[in-house]
Design an enzyme around this catalytic site. Sequence first.
Site, PDB file in Angstrom:
ATOM      1  N   THR A 143      56.283 -25.159 -44.084  1.00 43.40           N
ATOM      2  CA  THR A 143      57.010 -24.036 -43.245  1.00 43.40           C
ATOM      3  C   THR A 143      58.095 -23.471 -44.147  1.00 43.40           C
ATOM      4  OG1 THR A 143      58.876 -25.253 -42.133  1.00 43.40           O
ATOM      5  CG2 THR A 143      56.728 -25.300 -41.160  1.00 43.40           C
ATOM      6  N   GLY A 144      58.166 -22.039 -43.941  1.00 42.15           N
ATOM      7  CA  GLY A 144      59.072 -21.207 -44.975  1.00 42.15           C
ATOM      8  C   GLY A 144      58.862 -21.316 -46.439  1.00 42.15           C
ATOM      9  N   SER A 145      57.537 -21.173 -46.724  1.00 46.35           N
ATOM     10  CA  SER A 145      57.306 -21.583 -48.054  1.00 46.35           C
ATOM     11  C   SER A 145      57.163 -20.459 -48.906  1.00 46.35           C
ATOM     12  CB  SER A 145      56.252 -22.575 -48.078  1.00 46.35           C
ATOM     13  OG  SER A 145      54.972 -22.128 -47.188  1.00 46.35           O
ATOM     14  N   THR A 146      57.566 -19.229 -49.001  1.00 38.83           N
ATOM     15  CA  THR A 146      57.313 -18.085 -49.636  1.00 38.83           C
ATOM     16  C   THR A 146      58.153 -18.296 -50.755  1.00 38.83           C
ATOM     17  OG1 THR A 146      58.589 -16.715 -48.207  1.00 38.83           O
ATOM     18  CG2 THR A 146      56.035 -16.634 -47.785  1.00 38.83           C
ATOM     19  N   GLY A 161      61.897 -20.557 -52.787  1.00 36.33           N
ATOM     20  CA  GLY A 161      62.814 -21.585 -52.668  1.00 36.33           C
ATOM     21  C   GLY A 161      62.079 -22.903 -52.867  1.00 36.33           C
ATOM     22  N   ILE A 162      62.840 -23.670 -52.053  1.00 33.01           N
ATOM     23  CA  ILE A 162      62.344 -25.297 -52.159  1.00 33.01           C
ATOM     24  C   ILE A 162      60.829 -25.460 -51.506  1.00 33.01           C
ATOM     25  CG2 ILE A 162      62.889 -27.667 -50.900  1.00 33.01           C
ATOM     26  CD1 ILE A 162      65.752 -26.821 -51.195  1.00 33.01           C
ATOM     27  N   TYR A 196      75.630 -25.221 -39.177  1.00 30.36           N
ATOM     28  CA  TYR A 196      74.351 -25.463 -40.048  1.00 30.36           C
ATOM     29  C   TYR A 196      74.406 -27.133 -40.201  1.00 30.36           C
ATOM     30  CZ  TYR A 196      71.894 -26.147 -44.467  1.00 30.36           C
ATOM     31  OH  TYR A 196      70.941 -26.603 -45.443  1.00 30.36           O
ATOM     32  N   SER A 206      69.616 -32.043 -45.211  1.00 28.62           N
ATOM     33  CA  SER A 206      70.564 -31.804 -46.280  1.00 28.62           C
ATOM     34  C   SER A 206      71.494 -32.632 -46.219  1.00 28.62           C
ATOM     35  CB  SER A 206      71.171 -30.427 -45.925  1.00 28.62           C
ATOM     36  OG  SER A 206      72.121 -30.225 -46.604  1.00 28.62           O
TER      37      SER A 206
HETATM   38  P1  NAD Z   1      65.612 -20.201 -48.923  1.00 30.98           P
HETATM   39  O1  NAD Z   1      66.470 -19.132 -48.188  1.00 30.98           O
HETATM   40  O2  NAD Z   1      65.358 -19.914 -50.405  1.00 30.98           O
HETATM   41  O3  NAD Z   1      63.871 -20.210 -48.456  1.00 30.98           O
HETATM   42  C1  NAD Z   1      63.870 -20.511 -47.088  1.00 30.98           C
HETATM   43  C2  NAD Z   1      62.379 -20.015 -46.883  1.00 30.98           C
HETATM   44  O4  NAD Z   1      62.148 -20.043 -45.303  1.00 30.98           O
HETATM   45  C3  NAD Z   1      62.123 -18.500 -47.177  1.00 30.98           C
HETATM   46  O5  NAD Z   1      60.778 -18.488 -47.674  1.00 30.98           O
HETATM   47  C4  NAD Z   1      62.132 -17.698 -45.800  1.00 30.98           C
HETATM   48  O6  NAD Z   1      61.451 -16.620 -45.904  1.00 30.98           O
HETATM   49  C5  NAD Z   1      61.745 -18.870 -44.904  1.00 30.98           C
HETATM   50  N1  NAD Z   1      62.115 -18.450 -43.494  1.00 30.98           N
HETATM   51  C6  NAD Z   1      63.280 -18.654 -42.710  1.00 30.98           C
HETATM   52  N2  NAD Z   1      63.268 -18.532 -41.540  1.00 30.98           N
HETATM   53  C7  NAD Z   1      61.916 -18.580 -41.285  1.00 30.98           C
HETATM   54  C8  NAD Z   1      61.224 -18.321 -40.000  1.00 30.98           C
HETATM   55  N3  NAD Z   1      61.869 -18.250 -38.902  1.00 30.98           N
HETATM   56  N4  NAD Z   1      59.974 -18.394 -39.843  1.00 30.98           N
HETATM   57  C9  NAD Z   1      59.162 -18.531 -41.080  1.00 30.98           C
HETATM   58  N5  NAD Z   1      59.625 -18.703 -42.359  1.00 30.98           N
HETATM   59  C10 NAD Z   1      61.239 -18.740 -42.496  1.00 30.98           C
HETATM   60  O7  NAD Z   1      66.046 -21.482 -48.797  1.00 30.98           O
HETATM   61  P2  NAD Z   1      66.169 -22.918 -49.448  1.00 30.98           P
HETATM   62  O8  NAD Z   1      67.416 -22.874 -49.955  1.00 30.98           O
HETATM   63  O9  NAD Z   1      64.885 -23.281 -50.252  1.00 30.98           O
HETATM   64  O10 NAD Z   1      66.111 -24.157 -48.152  1.00 30.98           O
HETATM   65  C11 NAD Z   1      64.947 -24.409 -47.754  1.00 30.98           C
HETATM   66  C12 NAD Z   1      65.363 -25.867 -46.979  1.00 30.98           C
HETATM   67  O11 NAD Z   1      65.970 -26.735 -47.614  1.00 30.98           O
HETATM   68  C13 NAD Z   1      66.106 -25.343 -45.755  1.00 30.98           C
HETATM   69  O12 NAD Z   1      65.785 -26.114 -44.695  1.00 30.98           O
HETATM   70  C14 NAD Z   1      67.639 -25.669 -46.069  1.00 30.98           C
HETATM   71  O13 NAD Z   1      68.513 -26.026 -45.083  1.00 30.98           O
HETATM   72  C15 NAD Z   1      67.352 -27.030 -47.138  1.00 30.98           C
HETATM   73  N6  NAD Z   1      68.373 -27.093 -47.874  1.00 30.98           N
HETATM   74  C16 NAD Z   1      68.627 -26.331 -49.044  1.00 30.98           C
HETATM   75  C17 NAD Z   1      69.829 -26.397 -49.873  1.00 30.98           C
HETATM   76  C18 NAD Z   1      70.229 -25.736 -50.899  1.00 30.98           C
HETATM   77  O14 NAD Z   1      70.967 -25.806 -51.697  1.00 30.98           O
HETATM   78  N7  NAD Z   1      69.137 -24.725 -51.342  1.00 30.98           N
HETATM   79  C19 NAD Z   1      70.425 -27.667 -49.829  1.00 30.98           C
HETATM   80  C20 NAD Z   1      70.134 -28.544 -48.840  1.00 30.98           C
HETATM   81  C21 NAD Z   1      69.175 -28.443 -47.900  1.00 30.98           C
END
Ligand code: NAD
Length: 264
Positions: free
Chosen positions: A13-16, A18-19, A154, A141
């Site tokens: 989920t949410g995979s376009t 980032g992580i 958060y 996280s």
């Molecule tokens: P990001 O903002 O870079 O990417 C998040 C992705 O989720 C994007 O592709 C966005 O379009 C998608 N998204 C958001 N809301 C959505 C929805 N309602 N439906 C479908 N897609 C949706 O985030 P990230 O930093 O890659 O974080 C990913 C996960 O890792 C999150 O759960 C975040 O809490 C966790 N995390 C991140 C970090 C960090 O430092 N980056 C640290 C700890 C945990």
Amino acid sequence: MNIDLTGKRAVVTGSTSGIGFAIAQGLAVSGARVILNGRKDDGVRAAVAKLLQSTPGADVSGVTADLATAEGVAKFLAEVGDADILVNNLGIFEPKPFLDIADADWLRFFETNVMSGVRMSRAFLPRMLAKNWGRIVFISSESALNIPPEMVHYGMTKTAQLAISRGLAEMTAGSGVTVNSVLPGPTRSEGVADFFAKMAADEGISQPEMEARFIAEHRPSSLLRRLASVEEVANMVVYVCSPEASATNGAALRVDGGVVKSIA
Ligand code: NAD
């Protein structure tokens, strides 16, 4: 160890970006059929194209749906059907002083970060149990353990994910299904990079300087002393999703660069 996910169907989920994108890429490289997800058609199409470019021959498709809503999850499920691997990755964050966090903010964070994973797991877990194989991973996280005072709402959602994943793991006893959480520390995803770019511009310093200052001032216990890359986080997730990780269940696995000062 050679991770081979050939024949496994994975939803991230949410995979376009980032992580989530890095996890999807890691799963695809390991042979899984991967379904990407985002909220906008353009973003989903671009992510599928990017993954195909970096991993020629990958079996990847995309489904547009806002998984922060019950309707979005229903739409997604109608299009996707079955999966062997579910990575509940999507999540939002936003620093805000506690006294300024309105009820609507609390509910939005809960719907997005917690209920998305609840609804998706409720759909996929019974099918995994029926097949006697499956992997569910919640991307939590280090903020689940070290609640950030600058975004308590958060932190609340990330702790809730640990409770849910451990509870779901209890339902898998004696089966080939596992449910785990992965706890990244500060990681340079697009969302976080944008955040630091804006802060750096406000302070009149470079982005690398801003990142170093953040780690020194806000995450002084970091042993890594830098942001992690999205690939460093994805590597752990791909392993947990593999058949090789069959004895890891109900766990909260840290990829936090040692930020959390705890042995267990
Ligand atoms: P990001 O903002 O870079 O990417 C998040 C992705 O989720 C994007 O592709 C966005 O379009 C998608 N998204 C958001 N809301 C959505 C929805 N309602 N439906 C479908 N897609 C949706 O985030 P990230 O930093 O890659 O974080 C990913 C996960 O890792 C999150 O759960 C975040 O809490 C966790 N995390 C991140 C970090 C960090 O430092 N980056 C640290 C700890 C945990």
